[in-house]
Design a protein around this motif. Structure first.
Motif, short mmCIF file in Angstrom:
data_model
loop_
_atom_site.label_atom_id
_atom_site.label_comp_id
_atom_site.label_asym_id
_atom_site.label_seq_id
_atom_site.Cartn_x
_atom_site.Cartn_y
_atom_site.Cartn_z
N SER A 124 -62.72 99.82 23.74
CA SER A 124 -62.83 101.03 22.97
C SER A 124 -61.19 101.62 22.90
CB SER A 124 -63.52 102.12 23.71
OG SER A 124 -63.50 103.28 22.78
N HIS A 125 -60.53 101.80 23.80
CA HIS A 125 -59.31 102.41 23.75
C HIS A 125 -58.30 101.33 22.82
CE1 HIS A 125 -60.84 105.05 26.73
NE2 HIS A 125 -60.21 105.98 26.03
N GLU A 137 -65.11 92.06 20.06
CA GLU A 137 -65.00 91.88 21.40
C GLU A 137 -65.79 92.64 22.29
OE1 GLU A 137 -62.42 92.30 19.64
OE2 GLU A 137 -61.15 90.31 19.63
N GLY A 138 -65.25 93.94 22.20
CA GLY A 138 -66.41 94.85 22.92
C GLY A 138 -67.81 94.86 22.71
N TRP A 139 -68.30 94.66 21.44
CA TRP A 139 -69.70 94.67 20.98
C TRP A 139 -70.20 93.46 21.56
CZ3 TRP A 139 -73.57 97.08 20.38
CH2 TRP A 139 -74.87 96.89 19.69
N ILE A 198 -70.91 103.44 21.97
CA ILE A 198 -70.80 104.48 20.85
C ILE A 198 -69.41 104.97 20.42
CG2 ILE A 198 -71.06 107.00 20.23
CD1 ILE A 198 -73.83 106.48 22.18
N ASP A 199 -68.43 105.21 21.59
CA ASP A 199 -67.14 105.41 21.24
C ASP A 199 -66.41 104.26 20.53
OD1 ASP A 199 -64.87 107.41 21.86
OD2 ASP A 199 -64.14 105.78 23.10
N LEU A 200 -66.67 102.98 21.11
CA LEU A 200 -65.96 101.85 20.27
C LEU A 200 -66.40 101.91 18.92
CD1 LEU A 200 -64.89 98.65 21.30
CD2 LEU A 200 -67.27 98.12 20.92
N PHE A 201 -67.71 102.21 18.46
CA PHE A 201 -67.59 102.30 17.01
C PHE A 201 -67.25 103.40 16.26
CE2 PHE A 201 -71.52 99.37 17.87
CZ PHE A 201 -70.85 98.16 17.45
N SER A 202 -67.45 104.62 16.74
CA SER A 202 -66.89 106.01 16.53
C SER A 202 -65.44 105.79 16.28
CB SER A 202 -67.09 107.21 17.64
OG SER A 202 -68.48 107.23 17.79
N ARG A 203 -64.46 105.33 17.14
CA ARG A 203 -63.01 105.08 16.77
C ARG A 203 -62.66 104.30 15.57
NH1 ARG A 203 -59.84 106.48 21.40
NH2 ARG A 203 -60.76 107.32 23.14
#
Length: 587
Positions: A450-451, A457-459, A482-487
């Protein structure tokens, strides 16, 4: 007189037994006989007086009383075991020409007490080979071993043996069975036995309470204590310790305070185990001043006292105080154990001081603890939090037998330093080496992705949790995704994941998503998220302000004005800022 003093539980009475023997020898010229020596050995065992116990043994050898006397030899074994010298107990056992059931029981019990249940089982098998049948004491010790080893099948076999022999279970045997079932995660079966006994004692109640605590059922534990008090059974120190654990587990400081009041009324606050548990309880609730007062009142502090105080400070951002207490330990000439050092490293991590981390590392090497995996994992995390990723990586590579925690700590270290690709590579390497990722592994790797902005890769890793690794995503994992997609601006997908969260756990995820809607100027998703947030928390002024700003920046002035009017109508005012600098200049 000697036997009476020896049978008393208080250590002062045990020493009185030796004084009586001195009077007997000096005033009446009478020498101790076998019965006297057996009583003195009992006194030494009860008081844990190794020196006096060895003196009795020496006297018996000089007078030739120890030869071929099963009762005296068994008493010697019991004394050495209770005084912590298992080797001497074995030595006495090995020299016995004829071993009775009492001798075997003494040696089996000794191994159970020092945490060697497997050896206790091996001794039991040897005993059977010598055609000696077990009695209730043997079986009670074996049940204790089954509980420690989680040997449910063997424990049930012993229970079946007792039923087949139609043995009338006494309190000791029933208590041992309840404890065995509780330790083997069969608390309900233990409860059935508990309910069958009419005349329960305080030990049986304590065992049942401990079983519920081990099973993570503090409510049931408290209910059992209440039943005990209603039955007119007075709590003993073990009950008090259990109640303090219940208070901490339930998060109910009221219970802890009531127990503290009982401790003061009964005058048992000087018991170091009770004082340590009180200290730990107040520390968990963040009542640091109260914990410190209790710590200061302990006249004979042991290592647990010092460690509990360090842990309390470390857990509540009093890192400097934790370090101060640690330095005082050396003045007391106590040797810190693993728990102490782990708590200290937690304090150093919160300070972010690399120099202190290196000092603790040096202490670990000087005391030859560098192979302790628990310490190494904590040290690795500390170096990462103190900004030294290189030292953390070197330490990780030096660990010969890495644990699951070691891999998790290093993946987390890469993530917190923005090294997402390295974290992903390490995750894949962990899988190749046969380690199964757990909840913490996935939280660390998803946070890193996410960061670092590695959305695909995260998904992919998130989907693999249930598909490949049989790990059900929890709230924290969904929040990371959620943070992964939001960013990355994929707000519709992020909102779709929010629907998997329970309503009461959605607020923080929706807050973050609403902020992203403003950044990416997505009014459509922002409206949906804003309405849901206001349904969940209609008194949150921040949501009104953020939603109004989204409308304003999209040029929807009427919608923005309407949101502000609703906020004003609900008397929700924006909290004004406060500047320490401005305040000081005004003064």
């Amino acid at each position: 007189m000697v036997t009476g003093y020896a049978a008393a539980e208080a250590s002062e009475c045990c020493y009185e037994a030796f004084e009586v023997v001195k009077l007997m020898q000096n005033e009446d010229g009478l020498d101790p006989n076998r019965v006297t020596l057996v009583s003195l050995l009992q006194a030494a065992a009860n008081a844990g007086s190794y020196k006096e116990g060895r003196a009795v043994h020496g006297y018996a050898v000089r007078r030739g009383i120890d030869s071929f006397d099963e009762i005296l030899e068994t008493s010697l074994m019991d004394m050495y075991s209770k005084c912590g010298d298992l080797e001497m107990s074995r030595s006495v056992f090995g020299r016995m020409s004829k071993r009775c059931i009492g001798s075997w029981n003494a040696l089996i019990a000794a191994h159970v007490q020092v945490g060697q249940p497997l050896t206790a089982f091996e001794l039991f098998q040897r005993m059977l080979q010598e055609d000696i049948l077990p009695d209730m004491i043997t079986l009670a010790n074996l049940l204790s071993s089954c509980g420690d080893l989680k040997f449910l099948r063997q424990g049930k076999s012993i229970h079946g043996y007792l039923i087949r022999r139609q043995v009338q279970l006494d309190l000791v045997a029933t208590t041992a069975l309840i404890e065995m079932y509780s330790k083997c995660s069969r608390t309900n079966q233990g409860r059935m036995l508990f309910d069958e006994i009419q005349a329960k004692d305080v030990i049986m109640f304590n065992v049942m309470v401990s079983g519920y605590l081990q099973a993570g059922l503090p409510d049931k534990a408290l209910e059992t204590v209440c039943r005990m008090i209603e039955a007119g059974i007075k709590p003993n120190p073990a009950t008090i310790l259990n109640l303090l654990s219940v208070s901490a587990d339930l998060g109910e400081i009221r219970i802890g305070k009531e127990v503290h009041g009982y401790i003061v009324k009964q005058g048992i606050g000087s018991n170091v185990d009770i004082a340590n548990q009180l200290l730990s309880m107040y520390g968990k609730f963040g009542r640091i001043e109260m914990a410190r007062q209790i710590f200061n009142r302990i006249t004979r502090k042991d290592l647990v006292s010092w460690t509990s105080m360090i842990t309390s400070y470390a857990q509540h951002a009093h890192a400097s105080d934790a370090l101060m207490v640690f330095r005082l330990i050396h003045e007391e000439r106590l040797q810190p154990d693993l728990v102490t050092l782990v708590s200290l490293l937690q304090a150093v991590s919160s300070l972010g001081c690399l120099t202190l981390a290196k000092e603790v590392h040096g202490h670990i090497y000087r005391n030859r603890l560098e192979k302790e995996i628990l310490i190494l994992n904590s040290l690795l995390t500390t170096y990462a939090k103190c900004g030294s990723l290189g030292m953390a990586e070197c330490l990780f590579k030096s660990i010969v037998k890495k644990s699951q925690i070691s891999w998790n700590a290093m993946i987390s270290a890469f993530g917190m330093h923005g090294k997402c690709l390295e974290a992903i590579d390490l995750f894949n390497q962990m899988l190749k080496e046969g380690f199964q990722p757990d909840d913490i592994t996935f939280t660390s790797i998803l946070s890193a992705c996410s960061h670092g902005g590695y959305v695909e890769e995260g998904w992919s890793i998130f989907k693999s949790m249930s598909e490949k690794h049989s790990v059900t995503p929890n709230t924290e994992h969904y929040s990371c995704a959620i943070d992964l997609f939001s960013r990355s601006g994929r707000l519709e997908e992020a909102y779709g994941l929010v629907q998997h969260l329970p309503p009461r756990e959605r607020t923080s995820a929706l807050d973050a998503l609403l902020s992203s809607c403003r950044v990416y100027r997505n009014v459509e998703v922002g409206e949906i998220v804003g309405r849901e947030l206001l349904d969940l928390d209609p008194d949150n002024s921040g949501t009104y302000i953020l939603l109004a700003n989204i409308y304003s920046e999209a040029g929807k002035w009427d919608a923005a004005a309407r949101i502000r009017e609703i906020a004003q109508a609900n008397s929700l005012a924006r909290q004004p800022g406060y500047s320490m600098i401005e305040s000081a200049s005004v003064q």
